[in-house]
Design a protein around this motif. Sequence first.
Motif, short mmCIF file in Angstrom:
data_model
loop_
_atom_site.label_atom_id
_atom_site.label_comp_id
_atom_site.label_asym_id
_atom_site.label_seq_id
_atom_site.Cartn_x
_atom_site.Cartn_y
_atom_site.Cartn_z
N GLN A 184 -27.74 36.24 19.05
CA GLN A 184 -28.18 35.29 20.06
C GLN A 184 -28.82 34.07 19.42
N ASN A 185 -28.91 33.03 20.21
CA ASN A 185 -29.80 31.89 19.93
C ASN A 185 -30.27 31.38 21.29
N ASP A 186 -30.17 30.09 21.57
CA ASP A 186 -30.59 29.61 22.88
C ASP A 186 -29.84 28.35 23.25
N ASP A 238 -25.37 24.68 23.54
CA ASP A 238 -25.88 25.78 22.72
C ASP A 238 -26.41 25.22 21.40
N GLU A 269 -36.51 22.60 25.38
CA GLU A 269 -36.09 23.89 24.81
C GLU A 269 -37.07 24.96 25.23
N PRO A 328 -36.50 29.20 24.62
CA PRO A 328 -35.61 30.33 24.37
C PRO A 328 -35.75 31.45 25.40
N GLU A 329 -36.93 31.59 25.99
CA GLU A 329 -37.12 32.66 26.97
C GLU A 329 -36.37 32.36 28.27
N PRO A 373 -31.85 31.75 27.21
CA PRO A 373 -31.28 32.57 26.14
C PRO A 373 -29.77 32.44 26.09
N ASN A 374 -29.23 32.53 24.89
CA ASN A 374 -27.77 32.45 24.70
C ASN A 374 -27.36 33.70 23.92
#
Length: 241
Positions: free
Chosen positions: A78-80, A166, A184, A186-187, A190-191
């Motif tokens: 994952q990333n974000d 992404d 940004e 991430p929580e 999420p990606n």
Amino acid sequence: VIIIGVTTTLEDAGLLSELVNAFQREYKITVKAIVAGSGQIHQLLERGDLDLAITHDPIGEKALVIKGIIKQRLPFMQNDFIFVGPASDPASISLSPTPLEVLQEIIKVNALFVSRGDNSGTHQMEQYWWKKINRHPADQYYLKTGTGMGATLNIVAERNAYSLVDRATWTKFTNKQKLVVLFENPELLPNIYSLLIKDKAPQQEEVILWQEWISEGQGLQIILDYRVNGQPLFFKASKKS
């Protein structure tokens, strides 16, 4: 030969060829990768055209499990997602606390928003937040490209617009012009990338090799070690994915 459907963002990030080449060297198994948006990959799975797939659309993936198209969804990296736009930030989205406010501010000032509009995982995340605010930009302020993330970003840069992207593609992308990251979280964005495993595939033994290699073997290590300009692009998926 195993046929794998792969989301466009892995190719745009430059990681797909690294993985395919390493796997083929190690196992002498040919990998044919079909690159498309997650939505199109899911359609190919339903038609039986793929042995397995990698996509980043959790809602669509879970629907495939329910329908019995796939037997397992296995999150493995994952990333974000991030919102990018012109450094001048006419909608002041950099001051927004959540994606809801980001989109509300973009609508408020009639700023141009560029969408992939292709039913990809990125497009699905974007649509999730538009539905949350129950509003949408007027047609003249909402441009659908129908293309992959890299091609879409070229249009975003050319038009000095806003978009959701992404992080991996953004980091790899070189034609940023006046674009910068403006939001940004991430929580909230999420990606998550998952392997989509069918009950049976024509090349089942080879498919199992790929699954183990990329989710816990050398393939996963290649993903975690992969860097652009010294920055890691992907991380191991959390257990709550």
